[in-house]
Design a protein around this motif. Structure first.
Motif, PDB file in Angstrom:
ATOM      1  N   GLU A  59      -8.059  30.426  29.387  1.00  0.00           N
ATOM      2  CA  GLU A  59      -7.162  31.448  29.945  1.00  0.00           C
ATOM      3  C   GLU A  59      -5.835  30.844  30.368  1.00  0.00           C
ATOM      4  N   ALA A  60      -5.798  29.525  30.536  1.00  0.00           N
ATOM      5  CA  ALA A  60      -4.512  28.878  30.770  1.00  0.00           C
ATOM      6  C   ALA A  60      -3.571  29.218  29.617  1.00  0.00           C
ATOM      7  N   SER A  61      -4.092  29.231  28.417  1.00  0.00           N
ATOM      8  CA  SER A  61      -3.261  29.499  27.245  1.00  0.00           C
ATOM      9  C   SER A  61      -2.977  30.987  27.070  1.00  0.00           C
ATOM     10  N   THR A  62      -3.980  31.843  27.300  1.00  0.00           N
ATOM     11  CA  THR A  62      -3.711  33.280  27.154  1.00  0.00           C
ATOM     12  C   THR A  62      -2.699  33.729  28.213  1.00  0.00           C
ATOM     13  N   ASN A  63      -2.821  33.197  29.426  1.00  0.00           N
ATOM     14  CA  ASN A  63      -1.866  33.560  30.479  1.00  0.00           C
ATOM     15  C   ASN A  63      -0.444  33.191  30.094  1.00  0.00           C
ATOM     16  N   LYS A  64      -0.309  31.979  29.593  1.00  0.00           N
ATOM     17  CA  LYS A  64       1.039  31.484  29.301  1.00  0.00           C
ATOM     18  C   LYS A  64       1.702  32.336  28.219  1.00  0.00           C
ATOM     19  N   ILE A  65       0.951  32.697  27.201  1.00  0.00           N
ATOM     20  CA  ILE A  65       1.508  33.555  26.150  1.00  0.00           C
ATOM     21  C   ILE A  65       1.888  34.908  26.745  1.00  0.00           C
ATOM     22  N   PHE A  66       0.999  35.455  27.563  1.00  0.00           N
ATOM     23  CA  PHE A  66       1.224  36.805  28.070  1.00  0.00           C
ATOM     24  C   PHE A  66       2.460  36.873  28.957  1.00  0.00           C
TER      25      PHE A  66
END
Lengths: 354, 387
Positions: B311-318
């Motif tokens: 979710e570190a990565s999904t958050n950053k994209i979002f």
């Protein structure tokens, strides 16, 4: 403040997921399609044995008296497997409405049989005039100009409106306004119907989100197997990035869905906006997921053989059901343009801290 | 699942609000990336925060914090942005290095570095990227050669935010000269005024000098400045990066306040606005709420011992894509005023939106480009094969 499901909620969802993984596989769906039916009696019976029918019916009306948040993951799980049977419509939407009028003449016998899993109840609101799978229901909750009716269904009342979704049999119901079937006046029905719309939108959103994940998982499975240029296509960034983009949409729709489930019983401007936001977010995620899954499958994605089209058709149907995107966008606008905004307004307050 | 703040949380919010009302500077501070004066004004604000023990509420009390949980941190952040308080000049230190130091540092390292980080006496820059090691960070070539109780640092770092005026940097160096890729790297701290360090500012799209190149020629630092074991640098950096992208770098309140400004702008411009803008404004609000709900969801999990994952990565994209969309919507609403700089007499809020738009375009690049984040999601969350 604790944004986690309880152990019971997790356990219930796990049980439903496990059962569906066993009785609602791709082969099961294919077999059902060849029979021309929309309902597998064995599966429907097994789902009934879970004892979930009364989950949203108050205890004094014979139910379990639980809340939407206790059922939201079940609806998501049904979407994930593209379940043909109307479990969510029946348990999540119709039965709580029926229970709201259990004290009216003639209602309680139907409620008791529905809670026992002997009959299914169809429901629709004027916002979506088609009744899904009404041919399998014994009674329907029908809104007419003079109020809410509970109609015992017979084949001659139903006109089938074939849906592109092979497991969704839509019907219009011929029922003239009249006192014989009426259980509530428009005024009496107003609050329960408004809450029914919210539950319909919420659990439809849950199914859409489940279907979005179902599409991604189908595409991931295929991308790991399918080889081109000597490698699995899932090792290419073009494929990875498509699927990651969908997964991001899913990840950010899910907490909205769960917050909407928690807030729904408040039945106010904020809870309605949150439910509508969940419906919009889940529809968008599902739409992109279906389109991406078809693209990742290549020509196979356009074939009848791959299950993606079953999801696609259900997604098209549910995106417009229980309030179209424009309907829900206006409910969000109501909240945005008429109430304070900002980080301190995300969650409801028992008493404002200011 | 319970989405109501407790009495204690409401009281905490009130306490934060009162303190900020009396302490936040009345006039906005000059940018910390444009001048030494602006930088020092922000350092002074960090001192004020620290004196009230508001600098980093999740830190243990012995390092100047309050030992609070992540939900309370989110409440603090909400009030912080609500109050329009200054941006955090030491975010590389307090949000990124600080939590990593607490996890991997020795007692002596924590005592040496954390209190001065908290007080703003030492402001930190990150020195990871190199001209040939951007998205491919494991291609790092800068070296740290062990000589007795010292390391000798050599190499060329780039895109180091705050490095122009900051005091210290934490860098990724190759301590094993024969090593390749992720192995043989170590995380080492160095003072930016040490002999052999040359910092060269890089003007940005907006004309400010928020980042810099750092040239290191035989810079000597004690072995004490290495965090974790030799060769452990990569995994420590990834832990830092997870925290950075995943949670602390961009708390939801920042975007919710932007969405509120956008709604206000829309109300003022509605009569002249393209009808499509209404949907864009609604979407902006919904996205910022979704981000907030998602972070509360994550924080609830982390509070009971969960670990941050993909979710570190999904958050950053979002958040990075949402930030761009909101600023683009604002520029559309501003119409012909969109191009006005802050100095224009008719600019009103226009210049701020344009600066914000420029900065939002960096979002999908810094802290690991969104392309790399999508690879991480595809491989770790979805299980697709590596290239």
């Amino acid at each position: 403040m604790d944004f986690r499901f309880s152990d019971e909620q997790v356990m219930t969802a796990d049980v439903v997921r496990a059962l569906l993984a066993e009785v609602c596989t791709s082969q099961d769906l294919r077999r059902l399609m060849t029979t021309g039916s929309t309902q597998d009696e064995t599966r429907w019976k097994k789902l009934g044995e879970l004892g979930l029918a009364g989950v949203l019916v108050p205890e004094e009306r014979g139910g379990l008296g639980l809340a939407p948040v206790d059922f939201v993951q079940v609806a998501e799980a049904c979407g994930y497997r593209c379940l043909p049977e109307p479990l969510v419509d029946n348990i999540g939407i119709a039965l709580p409405l029926l229970a709201a009028f259990a004290d009216r003449t003639g209602v309680s016998p139907h409620l008791e049989r529905a809670l026992a899993g002997e009959i299914a109840v169809a429901v629709s609101l004027p916002i979506n005039p088609y009744f899904a799978n009404a041919d399998r229901a014994s009674v329907a909750l029908v809104v007419r100009s003079d109020g809410l009716h509970l109609a015992a269904l017979s084949p001659e009342m139903l006109t089938m409106q074939p849906s592109a979704d092979p497991f969704r049999r839509l019907h219009t119901i011929a029922l003239a306004p009249g006192s014989a079937t009426r259980i509530a006046t428009p005024e009496e029905a107003a609050d329960p119907l408004r809450q029914t719309l919210d539950r319909g939108a919420l659990f439809t959103a849950a199914q859409l989100l489940g279907m979005a994940q179902g599409c991604v998982d189908l595409a991931v499975g295929y991308a790991k197997e399918r080889q081109q240029f000597g490698r699995p296509i899932g090792s290419y960034q073009a494929i990875k990035h498509h699927l990651a983009t969908v997964q991001v949409k899913i990840e950010f729709a899910r907490p909205v869905l769960y917050a909407a489930a928690v807030d729904l019983p408040r039945d106010d401007l904020h809870s309605r906006a949150r439910v509508s936001q969940a419906k919009l977010a889940a529809s968008e995620a599902a739409d992109l997921a279906a389109q991406t899954a078809i693209q990742v499958h290549g020509a196979m994605g356009y074939s009848w053989e791959v299950d993606v089209h079953l999801y696609l058709k259900r997604i098209i149907a549910l995106t417009q059901s229980w309030g179209s995107p424009s309907f829900h966008r206006e409910r969000v606008a109501e909240r945005i343009f008429n109430a304070p905004l900002g980080p301190e307004t995300t969650f409801a307050r028992e008493a404002d801290c200011a | 699942m319970n989405l109501i703040y407790t009495e204690e949380q409401n009281a905490f919010r009130q306490e934060v609000r009162s303190w900020l009302e009396t302490h936040v500077p009345r006039q906005p501070l000059p940018s910390f990336d444009a001048s030494r004066e602006g930088f020092e004004a922000h350092r002074e604000w960090e001192r004020v925060l620290n004196e009230g023990r508001w600098g980093m509420v999740t830190w243990p009390e012995r390092y100047g914090g309050r030992g609070l949980d992540l939900i309370q941190w989110l409440i603090f952040e909400e009030e912080y942005y609500r109050a329009g308080a200054p941006l955090r000049v030491n975010q590389n230190g307090i949000f990124l290095l600080g939590p990593t130091l607490m996890e991997y540092g020795t007692h002596e390292q924590k005592s040496r570095f954390l209190p001065k980080m908290a007080s703003g006496d030492e402001i930190w820059a990150q020195a990871w990227s190199e001209p040939q090691a951007g998205s491919d960070l494991a291609a790092v070539r800068a070296s740290a050669t062990r000589e007795g109780e010292e390391y000798v640092l050599r190499g060329h770092k780039i895109w180091s935010s705050r490095a122009v005026f900051a005091d210290w940097a934490f860098g990724l160096f190759r301590t094993d000269p024969g090593s390749e890729r992720h192995k043989g790297l170590s995380l080492i701290f160095f003072p930016l005024d040490a002999p052999g360090v040359r910092v060269q500012a890089i003007p940005q799209i907006d004309g400010e000098t928020g980042f810099a190149e750092i040239f290191l020629e035989d810079v000597r630092v004690p072995v004490f400045n290495r965090l974790g074991a030799e060769g452990e640098g990569w995994s420590i950096c990834m832990a830092t990066a997870g925290f950075e992208r995943g949670l602390m770098l961009r708390s939801p309140a920042r975007f919710q306040v932007t969405a509120r400004r956008l709604v206000e702008l829309f109300k003022r411009c509605e009569a002249d606005a393209d009808p499509a803008m209404r949907a864009a404004v609604l979407k902006a609000w919904m996205d910022t709420e979704a981000y907030a709900l998602s972070i509360y969801h994550t924080a609830s999990r982390l509070n009971v011992g969960g670990k941050i994952g993909a979710e570190a990565s999904t958050n950053k994209i979002f958040w990075s894509e949402m930030d761009i969309s909101m600023h683009k919507a604002a520029l559309s609403l501003l119409g012909v005023r969109a191009e006005l700089s802050r100095q224009a007499s008719e600019a009103e809020e226009a210049g701020r939106w344009l600066d914000g738009y420029f900065f939002s375009l960096a979002g999908p690049i810094y802290a690991g480009s969104n392309e790399i984040q999508r690879n991480i999601i595809a491989e770790r969350l979805l299980g697709l094969p590596r290239a």
